[in-house]
Design a protein around this motif. Structure first.
Motif: not given
Length: 253
Positions: A107-130
């Motif tokens: 999505a644009l604009p991109p969602y904010p990344v809390y707490p300090d609006y910096l990108p992550p080093n690593i994303v953990l994705v567990h998805a597909g169950t639904n």
């Protein structure tokens, strides 16, 4: 329900987590964004699911050499121990399928990344169950997953992404067919990761796999056969922790 002494133990540890985390020595802060559905949020947990396990038991993710900061689109005040430790951020959306998650990631604009609006080093994705719970076949769920991973890689060009082979459903009769689809879906993930990593240097891949499925103890799921109890979430934390340790240097943390 969880046995009372186990629940008490987790709650006591939650109250101590802020102190334990503040005492850790660190390299660069490792910013972790848990991304997914209700299992990412921690539904069924008394303390915050695998997120709590990762930030409260630092040996799971490399001991004091890593200083983890959870980040994400959600400011979740459900679990007081995580709030006290300023670790109550994630991008878990209960009930959402891979296509819905992909739309949010793109999505644009991109969602904010809390707490300090910096990108992550690593994303953990567990998805597909639904997707599977709502009747999608393995091919459809896997195609949606690939779209999700592409969206995340576009959103975060410098971030490493660890995608899980998802946990099984429980042994209840209504989940028999779903578990067959889970096996097929998980079987497609290595090919997706290999294809996406073809766009990156072989010595610096972007996508990695964490196996949450093999030998996952289904007796550590709630009676719904979907969400882990706190024993099951701790098991997920152990597996995520091993993957984070393996990826941390490449992720710059």
């Amino acid at each position: 329900m969880l046995r009372p002494f186990v629940r008490s133990l987790f709650i006591a540890l939650a109250c101590l987590s802020a102190f334990a985390l503040s005492s850790a020595t660190a390299r660069a802060t490792c910013r972790i964004e848990p991304f997914g559905d209700s299992i990412t949020q921690g539904v069924g947990s008394a303390v915050g699911g695998y997120r709590y396990a990762l930030v409260t038991f630092p040996s799971l993710s490399g001991g004091s050499s890593l200083n983890i900061q959870m980040v994400g689109a959600q400011i979740d005040t459900t679990f007081l121990g995580l709030v006290a430790a300023n670790q109550h951020y994630h991008s878990g959306a209960p009930g959402w399928r891979n296509d819905q998650l992909a739309a949010v990631a793109a999505a644009l604009p991109p969602y904010p990344v809390y707490p300090d609006y910096l990108p992550p080093n690593i994303v953990l994705v567990h998805a597909g169950t639904n997707d599977i719970h709502q009747g999608a076949n393995a091919s459809t769920a896997a195609f949606r997953l690939q779209q999700l991973l592409v969206a995340l890689s576009t959103k975060y060009p410098a971030t490493k992404i660890i995608v899980a082979k998802i946990i099984p459903f429980g042994p209840q009769p209504e989940h028999v067919v779903r578990n067959q689809v889970v096996v097929q879906y998980n079987g497609a993930i290595p090919g997706i990761v290999t294809n996406l990593n073809a766009f990156y240097p072989t010595n610096n891949p972007k996508f990695f796999i964490a196996d949450m499925h093999t030998s996952f103890p289904t007796n550590q799921l709630w009676p719904d056969g979907i969400h882990p109890n706190d024993y099951g979430y701790y098991e997920m934390g152990v597996r995520w922790g091993a993957s984070i340790q393996a990826v941390a240097d490449l992720a710059g943390c």
